[in-house]
Scaffold this motif. Structure first.
Motif, PDB file in Angstrom:
ATOM      1  N   GLY A  21      54.805  50.527  11.999  1.00  0.00           N
ATOM      2  CA  GLY A  21      53.822  49.189  12.457  1.00  0.00           C
ATOM      3  C   GLY A  21      53.877  50.663  14.410  1.00  0.00           C
ATOM      4  O   GLY A  21      52.925  50.829  14.697  1.00  0.00           O
ATOM      5  N   SER A 122      54.019  45.673  17.357  1.00  0.00           N
ATOM      6  CA  SER A 122      54.180  45.853  15.771  1.00  0.00           C
ATOM      7  C   SER A 122      54.905  44.008  15.393  1.00  0.00           C
ATOM      8  O   SER A 122      55.614  44.148  16.515  1.00  0.00           O
ATOM      9  N   ARG A 127      51.753  44.884  10.883  1.00  0.00           N
ATOM     10  CA  ARG A 127      50.851  45.271  11.704  1.00  0.00           C
ATOM     11  C   ARG A 127      50.825  45.190  12.570  1.00  0.00           C
ATOM     12  O   ARG A 127      52.002  44.708  12.972  1.00  0.00           O
ATOM     13  N   GLN A 129      48.853  44.940  17.200  1.00  0.00           N
ATOM     14  CA  GLN A 129      47.846  44.496  17.499  1.00  0.00           C
ATOM     15  C   GLN A 129      47.434  45.237  19.021  1.00  0.00           C
ATOM     16  O   GLN A 129      48.839  45.148  20.045  1.00  0.00           O
ATOM     17  N   SER A 141      43.416  44.088  16.728  1.00  0.00           N
ATOM     18  CA  SER A 141      44.504  44.151  14.923  1.00  0.00           C
ATOM     19  C   SER A 141      44.088  45.990  15.405  1.00  0.00           C
ATOM     20  O   SER A 141      45.030  46.399  14.054  1.00  0.00           O
ATOM     21  N   ASP A 143      41.825  46.333  13.130  1.00  0.00           N
ATOM     22  CA  ASP A 143      41.556  46.608  11.763  1.00  0.00           C
ATOM     23  C   ASP A 143      40.464  47.162  11.306  1.00  0.00           C
ATOM     24  O   ASP A 143      39.492  47.225   9.994  1.00  0.00           O
TER      25      ASP A 143
END
Length: 223
Positions: A21, A122, A127, A129, A141, A143
């Motif tokens: 993360g 993290s 993942r 944010q 995010s 992504d």
């Protein structure tokens, strides 16, 4: 629950939250800055500060700022790489208040003098944010290709931005709006289904009332 939740990310450990993360936060911050980082003030909060050194979080965040991936075997050598590449960094602890325990605040300076302040967390399994950019709320995010548009709190800006993206055939996946107060500074966080053309970003920057446009591209390229 999906397969990712069970097996986790492909990474150099020991921890998906504290290592993978952290690398991702550093990498995304570098991409948002849009150029090589030459100076980084790194402020670890909560668990990141308390146990980060043992988990290699300090080396992981620097590795991400250098552009290394979460599976790069050179993550443990990131401090030495930073010295070789001219990245000046300082790591300290800080209390960021009511945020996720695995949170870091980064104050970055790029080789051309560009600056970026970012707060990110993290949140588990590699993942992350992003929570704030340049002092304003901006939750996403990392992504998706993501536009962060800072503008004056005036009528018409949202429609102009979305119309321009529609004209450029860019589909919006999610859109969030934040503001510091009525009539103050506002930010649009727009996650897109495809990369946003450079031409579109230049057009956005030229719109009246737009203060700053920051773009997260997921394409692999040198910055």
């Amino acid at each position: 629950m999906d397969l990712f939740d069970i097996v986790g990310p492909i990474m150099v450990g020991p921890s998906s939250s504290h290592t993978a993360g952290a690398v991702k936060i550093g990498s995304i911050s570098r991409k948002l800055l849009g150029e090589d980082v030459v100076k980084a003030d790194i402020y670890f909060h909560g668990s990141f500060h308390a146990t980060g050194k043992g988990h290699g979080t300090d080396k992981a965040i620097v590795a991400g700022l250098l552009g290394l991936g979460v599976d790069d075997v050179n993550i443990p050598n990131s401090f030495e790489f930073a010295r070789q590449r001219g990245l000046d960094f300082k790591i300290t602890g800080v209390d960021l208040g009511d945020v996720h325990p695995n949170t870091v605040k980064l104050i970055l300076k790029g080789k051309s003098g560009k600056s970026l302040e970012i707060v990110a967390s993290s949140v588990g399994g590699g993942r992350i944010q992003v929570c704030e950019i340049d002092g304003l709320c901006a939750k996403f995010s990392g992504d998706y290709p993501t536009l962060i548009v800072h503008n004056h709190d005036e009528p018409g800006h949202v429609s102009k931005v979305t119309a321009l993206l529609s004209e450029m055939k860019v589909n919006i996946a999610t859109m969030q709006l934040y503001r510091s107060g009525r009539g103050g500074n506002t930010v649009m966080v727009i996650e897109c289904d495809q990369e946003v053309p450079t031409e579109a970003i230049k057009c956005l920057e030229a719109l009246e009332g737009i203060v700053k446009v920051t773009y997260l591209s997921l394409e692999e390229k040198n910055v």
